[in-house]
Every structure is written in structure tokens, then in C-alpha cells.
Design an enzyme around this catalytic site. Structure first.
Site, short mmCIF file in Angstrom:
data_model
loop_
_atom_site.label_atom_id
_atom_site.label_comp_id
_atom_site.label_asym_id
_atom_site.label_seq_id
_atom_site.Cartn_x
_atom_site.Cartn_y
_atom_site.Cartn_z
N ARG A 99 0.77 -1.38 -0.02
CA ARG A 99 0.01 0.13 0.06
C ARG A 99 0.97 1.12 0.09
O ARG A 99 1.87 1.30 0.71
CB ARG A 99 -1.06 -0.01 1.35
CG ARG A 99 -1.89 -1.14 1.25
CD ARG A 99 -3.25 -0.80 2.21
NE ARG A 99 -2.46 -0.60 3.48
CZ ARG A 99 -2.41 -1.46 4.50
NH1 ARG A 99 -2.60 -2.63 4.36
NH2 ARG A 99 -2.30 -1.17 5.58
N LYS A 240 -10.11 -2.44 0.48
CA LYS A 240 -9.61 -1.46 1.70
C LYS A 240 -10.37 0.02 1.49
O LYS A 240 -10.47 0.65 2.38
CB LYS A 240 -8.18 -1.43 2.15
CG LYS A 240 -7.60 -2.81 2.64
CD LYS A 240 -8.17 -3.24 3.79
CE LYS A 240 -8.06 -4.58 3.96
NZ LYS A 240 -6.56 -5.01 4.04
N CYS A 286 0.41 -10.49 9.74
CA CYS A 286 0.46 -10.83 11.10
C CYS A 286 -0.19 -12.33 11.23
O CYS A 286 -0.53 -12.51 12.46
CB CYS A 286 -0.12 -9.88 12.08
SG CYS A 286 1.18 -8.45 12.15
N ASP A 302 -10.03 -11.77 6.45
CA ASP A 302 -9.65 -10.25 6.16
C ASP A 302 -10.51 -9.36 6.80
O ASP A 302 -10.27 -8.38 7.36
CB ASP A 302 -9.24 -9.88 4.82
CG ASP A 302 -8.33 -8.71 4.66
OD1 ASP A 302 -7.46 -8.51 5.57
OD2 ASP A 302 -8.60 -7.75 3.87
N ASN A 400 5.45 -9.62 0.53
CA ASN A 400 4.19 -9.41 0.30
C ASN A 400 3.66 -9.75 -0.88
O ASN A 400 2.45 -9.45 -1.26
CB ASN A 400 3.92 -7.97 0.50
CG ASN A 400 2.49 -7.50 0.60
OD1 ASN A 400 1.71 -8.11 1.17
ND2 ASN A 400 2.01 -6.29 0.03
N ARG A 402 1.49 -12.59 -2.94
CA ARG A 402 -0.08 -12.78 -2.66
C ARG A 402 -0.57 -13.98 -3.67
O ARG A 402 -0.02 -14.31 -4.60
CB ARG A 402 -0.86 -11.70 -2.72
CG ARG A 402 -0.48 -10.35 -2.22
CD ARG A 402 -1.17 -10.50 -0.56
NE ARG A 402 -0.87 -9.29 0.01
CZ ARG A 402 -1.58 -8.84 1.12
NH1 ARG A 402 -2.86 -9.56 1.57
NH2 ARG A 402 -1.28 -8.01 1.93
#
Length: 647
Positions: A99, A240, A286, A302, A400, A402
Site C-alpha cells: 500500500r 480497503k 501477522c 480479512d 508481500n 499474494r
């Protein structure tokens, strides 16, 4: 000022229809004719007028439309086909692997309350930026228009949302992660009285354009804008970006009745075949997906929308329908169900920023498989031992990296995920990457103390945010997505979990989770975990029994801790593992100095916030006083047997 309608300059359905006749071919016009809601038509038309795409594709969610989107993604080179059927790979720019928080803004008037943790820009300036960068950005590109629900159709807290993008990769991802609601969109917008709008274009997708990339969120008009970026966390604005609007709705329109959280949803099996539903917050990177998969049945990893139902229960839905999950550390030992989807044929998967070897097979850090000698990854051609300009070894995949897939591919996927009435949720957990302070699991003594656990998450930063390092506070693991004042958000939490409409037998169990404790933190010399990843199954099982009053507990200043006897039984029963008293003592001893330092960190940080609920400071003060008294009486380390002797 509404930038989209102002810049597009279309204000009526008739004007929208005229533009559609010019810009849409007969096939797309026939599909578009099924959408009747005037505001939806105007919004789409203004996005077309602003971005000026050469072609427009209306995605109805049919298999034919989905296949067209897949083909566009491959033809444009946004995705590459891998060896396994249905698997593709996408690479983001090397400088955009997370991000872009430094280039993400809320569009806000000076008087608007905006989170102290966020960037802001006034509407007039934002409109100029949008016009400068998005005007004509889709020339020679195809705009794909998608109609989605963030949650099951018919759910009271599901959000209708438009996704307008020139990226077939983003549209492909949306088809895996969300519910295409083309046939129900008009009705849902009419019933809800609102919808979200998302406008994105990757533009020319060049490294030199990335400094000018932006993500804008207009809370007043519930519209997001993103340009010159491709990482899904910045561009799949249904995720998001719209989560922020859902948080706003919960805090400022339905305070005390609704919440929108950065939480997984999983079902934990209990005696007699029962399932107790748990929602849990953790910052990205995490272990949220791992924890979600540790339950017996799975709904989401999520996001969670929750509300208080008429029967007095807290109900939860997943606004998503799939997983956009970090793959680093995913392997057969810790994640067998996910690995089955990733390594066996029959499922559709989009990989991003992992390594593709010469046989077109994906590889990533921590998969416990033999690594190839060379391949292509997030920074280009790669070989064993390759270093960057700082002479640092380049990993096989980005931290990161995915995988994107539909949740119903998982063996433990629950049909309850499609239930618009949601699942009755009894347990709420809060966790972060905490290597040295809190025990593996502890339960708040009341809902107010539970809210404070969420407010006090502290975590090592992860690779999900570009340019962010170190240790930081992560309130509710939701702070980056809270548009308004943190004090208002916390007030909404207190009001929700203390709502008198929640029936006694549905009262929430609110707990902290931490499976990142290391040996070093408890007197050892190893940085390895004090336990194993799979132990989280036991912590969840204990919380499930706690919710049904089937286990005892130790009352401590930070909350209620499990007894060794109960844990030892569950370790043997759940994962067939011994759990010696010595390990229990190391994990559940209270290190008073560190916990007091953690409390003081929170007190200092929250004291800077305006109009913050005093209840937080009162609860922290009580905990700190009790810990100081114990420290004075017993010492820096309080072993569990001290609290056992008080029973």
C-alpha cells in the site's frame, strides 16, 4: 464538491444514455440497458467522460464475461499463464509491492474530522489532481464496469459497489474476491439508499509514473480514485477503499448497532459437534489467514461486517468471497488446506510477485520446497545469490507476495458464508506480531476491557505498507482504514459491545492472541517462536470452551489466563502434542516491566488524540496500578502459580 460529477459534467440519466449510445457497442449497450437506477447510470457515465476509454466492457458476471476478462488480462500482459491450468501470475512494479500510504489521501474539507494517522487534501485541490492525472487516462484502453456486493445479496450490512477499471487483472481479481451482483444491483441500491463508486486506471504502468500514483477517498460522495498503480491493495478499491466507507457508516450512521472490522471469521469446533464462531483482528502480514484457517470451518480471512440482530446476537458476514492472502511462510506443515488449493489442479489462482521458474511453476519464501536456481520474480530476472544495489540478497519472492482465490475452493469453506443473516459470533480476538510482551492468549474481564485490548495492539511492521519499518501501534488492526477521529471509532466500539440489546447468552468473549513470542523474550538465546504456528488451534479451542463456561481461568491484572490442566488436555486432544508445565510457565508468566511499558506507550499516544473516551485511560490506569503493586510485592516476573494460589 463532487469531483467525479463535476469533471464528468453529466447530471441526468438522459445525458448518461446519450453518452452510452456513443461509447458502447450494441452488445455492451444491451447489457447496460438492464441497469435502470438513475444515480448508478450518472456515476458510470461521468467516469467514462473523465477517463475517455476507447472501449467499454460491461461485466455481468456470466461465465462468458469472466472468460473475456481473463483473455484481456493475458493479452495485455497484466497476467501470464502458468503451467497449472487456471493459474496465472501478475507482477507489480518493483517500487509498488504494498500500500502506498504516503500517496493515499482522504478528500476532506478543513472542518471535516479525519484520522490523525491519515493524509488529507481539500476537494478543490483533489479535483485538480484527479483532472490532471485521470483525464483521458484510459485512451487506447478498455474500461471494465463491474457491479458487486460486498457481502451476500440481501444482508442488511452488505454494500453495493461499482468497480470501474482499465485493469483486467483488477477485474479478474474482483471476480474471485467479490460477488458479482449485476442482476440484483438496482434493487440493492434502491433498498440500501447508497452505493460505493471506484475508479482506477494503471495508465501506462511505468516505473517513472509511480511517484505520481495516488489513491484518493472521498468520504462524502463514497468514491475512490486510483491512478498509475497496480498493486491490488491500492487498486482493488472494493477492498480497503470501500472498507473505509463501511467503517464510516458504522461509526457515524449506525453507531452502537454496526461495526466494520479488519477481522477474519472462522468457526471453532467444540464438544458435541457444535461450532462457535470467532472474528479476529490482526494487521496484514501477522498471521490472520493462518489463524482463520486454524478453525474447523472457514468464512473469511480479512474483513468482517457485524451487527446486532433482532434475537440479541452479534451477527457477522464477510464482505468478500475470496482470499487475497500473503503466501510467505505458507507450507504443508502450517497451512495444509490452503496448500492443497495452491499445489493441486482444479482451482483458479492469481499469483502476484512470487517467482516463476522455467517450468512456469510459482515458488515463494517459506514453502518448504526445493528452490529453483533461477526464474523471474518481482524485480525481474532472478538467480540464486542475486543481490540488489546495497549488496543485499534478493529473496525468491517478495514478503508481500499474494495468492488470490475464491474461498469455496477450500475444503473447510462453510456454506454459512453465503447466508445473508450472517453467523452468530461469540468470540473476538485481537493480535499482532508481538515478540516479547503479551502471553499467547488472555481474555478481557468485561466488554470495556475487551475494547481496550483491541485499541492496544502493538505489532512489528510488515511488508504490506511501502516504506514503513519498525514497531508500531496498530489500533484494532484497523487504524489505516479508520477515516474519522479515533475517539469516535473507540466510542462506537464501547457502544456496540455494551449495547443492552445483546442478550446475556450472546455476550461477547473478547481476547488477545499472540503466537509470536520468542525464546529470547523468556530468557532463552533463540529468536525462534516459543511454540509452533499450529498451537493457535489450541488457543482458539480454549476460547471456545471459555465461551461456554467449560474451563477455568486465572484472574490477573491484564485479564483471565488459561489453566495449565485445561491447555494440556486440549494440546493432546487437538494437535496430539505434549504441553509441559515448563513451557506453560514461560508463555504465561507476566513480565510486569514490559507490560507496564506497553501501557504507558498507549497512554502517551492516546493522550494526543482529541475528545478521546476517558474510559480507555481509566482501564489502563487500573491495570498499571495492579501490575505496579505486584511488581513491588513479588518482582519483575509473576509466574502463573501465584494466581493459581489465589483461586
Amino acid at each position: 464538491m463532487d469531483p467525479l460529477n463535476t469533471l464528468g459534467n453529466i447530471s441526468s440519466p438522459d445525458q448518461a444514455e446519450k453518452l452510452f449510445k456513443v461509447k458502447l457497442d450494441s452488445t455492451q449497450s444491451a447489457k447496460m440497458a438492464k441497469i435502470k437506477h438513475p444515480e448508478v447510470l450518472i456515476r458510470i457515465a461521468n467516469a467514462i467522460a473523465l477517463c475517455r476509454p476507447s472501449k467499454i466492457f460491461i461485466n455481468t458476471g456470466s461465465e462468458q464475461d469472466k472468460e473475456t476478462i481473463r483473455k484481456i488480462a493475458l493479452e495485455k500482459g497484466e497476467e501470464l499463464a502458468l503451467a497449472m491450468s487456471g493459474h496465472t501470475i501478475h507482477f507489480d512494479l518493483a517500487g509498488e509491492q504494498g500500500r502506498i500510504v504516503d500517496r493515499t489521501y482522504y478528500i476532506a474539507e478543513p472542518q471535516d474530522l479525519v484520522s490523525s494517522l491519515a493524509n488529507r487534501m481539500p476537494p478543490e485541490k483533489a479535483a485538480k489532481e484527479i483532472e490532471k492525472h485521470m483525464s483521458g487516462i484510459m485512451e487506447n484502453l478498455t474500461m471494465i464496469v463491474g457491479f458487486y456486493m460486498r457481502g451476500p445479496v440481501g444482508s442488511p450490512v452488505a454494500n453495493p459497489a461499482l468497480e470501474l477499471t482499465s485493469s483486467a487483472y483488477i477485474s479478474h481479481s474482483a471476480e474471485l474476491l467479490y460477488r458479482n451482483a449485476f442482476d440484483n444491483f438496482d434493487r440493492e441500491v434502491e433498498q440500501k439508499g447508497y452505493f460505493f463508486t471506484n475508479v482506477h486506471s494503471e495508465g501506462l504502468n511505468r516505473t517513472e509514473d509511480l511517484p505520481h500514483a495516488r489513491v484518493f477517498m472521498d468520504r462524502k460522495y463514497q468514491t475512490t480514485y486510483a491512478w498509475k498503480c497496480t498493486y491490488a491493495g491500492n487498486t482493488l478499491l472494493l477492498k480497503k477503499g470501500n472498507h473505509r466507507f463501511a467503517v464510516d457508516k458504522a461509526v457515524y450512521q449506525d453507531r452502537g448497532r454496526e461495526l466494520s472490522e479488519h477481522m477474519f471469521i472462522t468457526g471453532i469446533g467444540g464438544p458435541g459437534g457444535r461450532t462457535t464462531w470467532c472474528a479476529g483482528a490482526a494487521p496484514s502480514g501477522c498471521g490472520k489467514t493462518t489463524t482463520a484457517m486454524a478453525g474447523n470451518v472457514f468464512i473469511g480471512d480479512d474483513l468482517a461486517q457485524m451487527w446486532i440482530a433482532q434475537d440479541g446476537s452479534i451477527r457477522t458476514i464477510n464482505p468478500e468471497n475470496g482470499i487475497f492472502g500473503i503466501v510467505e511462510g505458507v507450507n504443508d506443515e502450517g497451512d495444509p488446506l490452503l496448500m492443497k488449493v495452491l499445489r493441486q489442479p482444479g482451482c483458479e489462482v492469481i499469483w502476484s510477485n512470487v517467482l516463476m521458474d522455467e517450468k512456469l511453476k510459482p515458488h515463494w519464501v517459506g514453502n518448504m520446497e526445493p528452490a529453483p536456481e533461477k526464474g523471474i520474480n518481482f524485480q525481474g530476472e532472478w538467480h540464486q545469490g542475486k543481490t540488489n544495489e546495497k549488496k543485499e540478497l534478493i529473496p525468491i519472492s517478495h514478503p508481500n507476495s499474494r495468492c488470490t482465490l475464491a474461498s469455496d475452493n477450500l475444503d473447510n469453506f462453510s456454506p454459512e458464508a453465503t447466508n445473508p443473516d450472517g453467523v452468530v459470533t461469540r468470540i473476538f480476538t485481537y493480535s499482532g506480531r508481538d515478540a516479547d510482551t503479551m502471553p499467547p492468549v488472555w481474555v478481557a474481564k468485561n466488554p470495556d476491557a475487551g475494547v481496550v485490548i483491541g485499541a492496544c495492539i502493538v505489532s512489528a511492521t510488515t511488508a504490506t505498507e511501502v516504506g514503513v519499518t519498525g514497531i508500531k501501534r496498530a489500533p484494532w488492526a484497523n487504524a489505516p482504514f479508520i477515516p474519522g477521529a479515533l475517539g469516535d471509532y473507540m466510542d462506537a466500539q464501547f457502544k456496540f459491545f455494551n449495547n443492552p440489546d445483546i442478550k446475556k447468552h450472546f455476550k461477547p468473549v473478547m481476547a488477545g492472541l499472540n503466537y509470536f513470542l520468542t525464546h529470547q523474550a523468556r530468557g532463552g538465546d533463540s529468536s525462534k517462536l516459543l511454540g509452533e504456528k499450529r498451537d493457535v488451534k489450541v488457543w482458539l479451542a480454549w476460547l471456545e470452551r471459555y465461551a461456554h463456561n467449560e474451563v477455568g481461568y486465572l484472574s490477573t491484572p491484564i485479564g483471565n489466563l488459561p489453566c495449565h490442566k485445561d491447555l494440556a488436555e486440549l494440546f493432546e486432544q487437538i494437535i496430539d502434542k505434549d504441553y509441559p508445565r515448563s513451557l506453560y510457565d514461560m508463555q504465561f508468566a507476566l513480565y510486569t516491566v514490559k507490560i507496564i511499558q506497553r501501557i504507558e506507550l498507549q497512554e502517551k499516544a492516546y493522550a494526543k488524540e482529541e475528545n478521546f473516551p476517558e474510559k480507555l485511560f481509566e482501564i489502563l490506569a487500573v491495570q498499571k496500578t495492579a501490575l505496579l503493586n505486584l511488581k513491588e510485592k513479588i518482582g519483575d516476573v509473576i509466574m502463573p502459580d501465584y494466581f493459581e494460589n489465589l483461586i
